[in-house]
Structure formats: C-alpha cells, structure tokens
Design a protein around this motif. Structure first.
Motif, mmCIF file in Angstrom:
data_model
loop_
_atom_site.group_PDB
_atom_site.id
_atom_site.type_symbol
_atom_site.label_atom_id
_atom_site.label_comp_id
_atom_site.label_asym_id
_atom_site.label_seq_id
_atom_site.Cartn_x
_atom_site.Cartn_y
_atom_site.Cartn_z
ATOM 1 N N UNK A 198 9.238 4.145 0.839
ATOM 2 C CA UNK A 198 8.247 3.130 0.532
ATOM 3 C C UNK A 198 7.228 3.091 1.669
ATOM 4 N N UNK A 199 5.955 3.251 1.338
ATOM 5 C CA UNK A 199 4.875 3.278 2.329
ATOM 6 C C UNK A 199 4.032 2.022 2.174
ATOM 7 N N UNK A 200 3.776 1.359 3.294
ATOM 8 C CA UNK A 200 2.942 0.157 3.314
ATOM 9 C C UNK A 200 1.722 0.451 4.185
ATOM 10 N N UNK A 201 0.533 0.422 3.593
ATOM 11 C CA UNK A 201 -0.703 0.757 4.311
ATOM 12 C C UNK A 201 -1.595 -0.477 4.349
ATOM 13 N N UNK A 202 -2.077 -0.830 5.555
ATOM 14 C CA UNK A 202 -2.997 -1.953 5.716
ATOM 15 C C UNK A 202 -4.421 -1.435 5.874
ATOM 16 N N UNK A 203 -5.255 -1.708 4.859
ATOM 17 C CA UNK A 203 -6.677 -1.352 4.896
ATOM 18 C C UNK A 203 -7.444 -2.645 5.126
ATOM 19 N N UNK A 204 -7.913 -2.913 6.306
ATOM 20 C CA UNK A 204 -8.718 -4.103 6.564
ATOM 21 C C UNK A 204 -8.129 -5.364 5.970
ATOM 22 N N UNK A 205 -8.597 -5.770 4.795
ATOM 23 C CA UNK A 205 -8.114 -7.002 4.170
ATOM 24 C C UNK A 205 -7.218 -6.736 2.952
ATOM 25 N N UNK A 206 -6.689 -5.528 2.822
ATOM 26 C CA UNK A 206 -5.850 -5.174 1.665
ATOM 27 C C UNK A 206 -4.547 -4.531 2.139
ATOM 28 N N UNK A 207 -3.456 -4.888 1.512
ATOM 29 C CA UNK A 207 -2.151 -4.313 1.820
ATOM 30 C C UNK A 207 -1.665 -3.571 0.578
ATOM 31 N N UNK A 208 -1.481 -2.253 0.711
ATOM 32 C CA UNK A 208 -1.064 -1.406 -0.404
ATOM 33 C C UNK A 208 0.349 -0.912 -0.144
#
Length: 88
Positions: free
Chosen positions: A46-56
């Motif tokens: 499971x990969x959790x990526x934080x893009x600025x104001x979004x968490x994918x």
C-alpha cells in the motif's frame, strides 16, 4: 521494483526524478512506513503519496517494466483520495 520507477511506470508521478525527490522529502509511505526512492515494492503493498493538499492511497496490483498509457491504471487500485486541509 524500486518505488521511484514504479511511480513513473504506473504514471502516478510522471517523471522519475520527480518521484525520487518526493520520496526523499518524506512524502511517501509504503505500508505505513516512511519510504525512500530505493524502497523495493511487492504486489499488494500500500503506497500513500502526499501531493501538496491531496493524499492518494493506492494498492500495487501488478508490476511491469514498461506500459502503455491505457494499461498504466491497471497496475494499481485507488484505495482513497482525500483532500488535506491546512490550518493556517
């Protein structure tokens, strides 16, 4: 497969140097643990990526060395995509 290469091939992040930079800044977790760009991925991670104001958050379904644009989305399953509110 390395985390930075997987993010590029699956087109979650378009360019590998950008994927490496994001990982090295501590904005990516694999199975809840902070990950470097060289972290080896396995199927069902499971990969959790934080893009600025979004968490994918995505789950790895398959790994390929290269893909066509249409097949890239089949490499992962989106678990959640949330907007992060910053308290200023």
């Amino acid at each position: 497969m390395r985390l930075d290469k997987y993010l590029k091939v699956s087109r979650i992040i378009k360019r590998r140097p950008v994927a490496k930079e994001v990982a090295d800044k501590g904005r990516i977790k694999v199975n809840g643990i902070l990950a470097k760009s060289s972290t080896e991925l396995k199927i069902n991670d499971q990969i959790e990526v934080r893009f600025g104001n979004k968490l994918l958050t995505v789950r790895v379904l398959e790994m390929k060395d290269s893909t066509k644009k249409e097949d890239a989305a089949k490499m992962y399953e989106i678990i959640s995509e949330t907007r992060i509110e910053e308290n200023v």
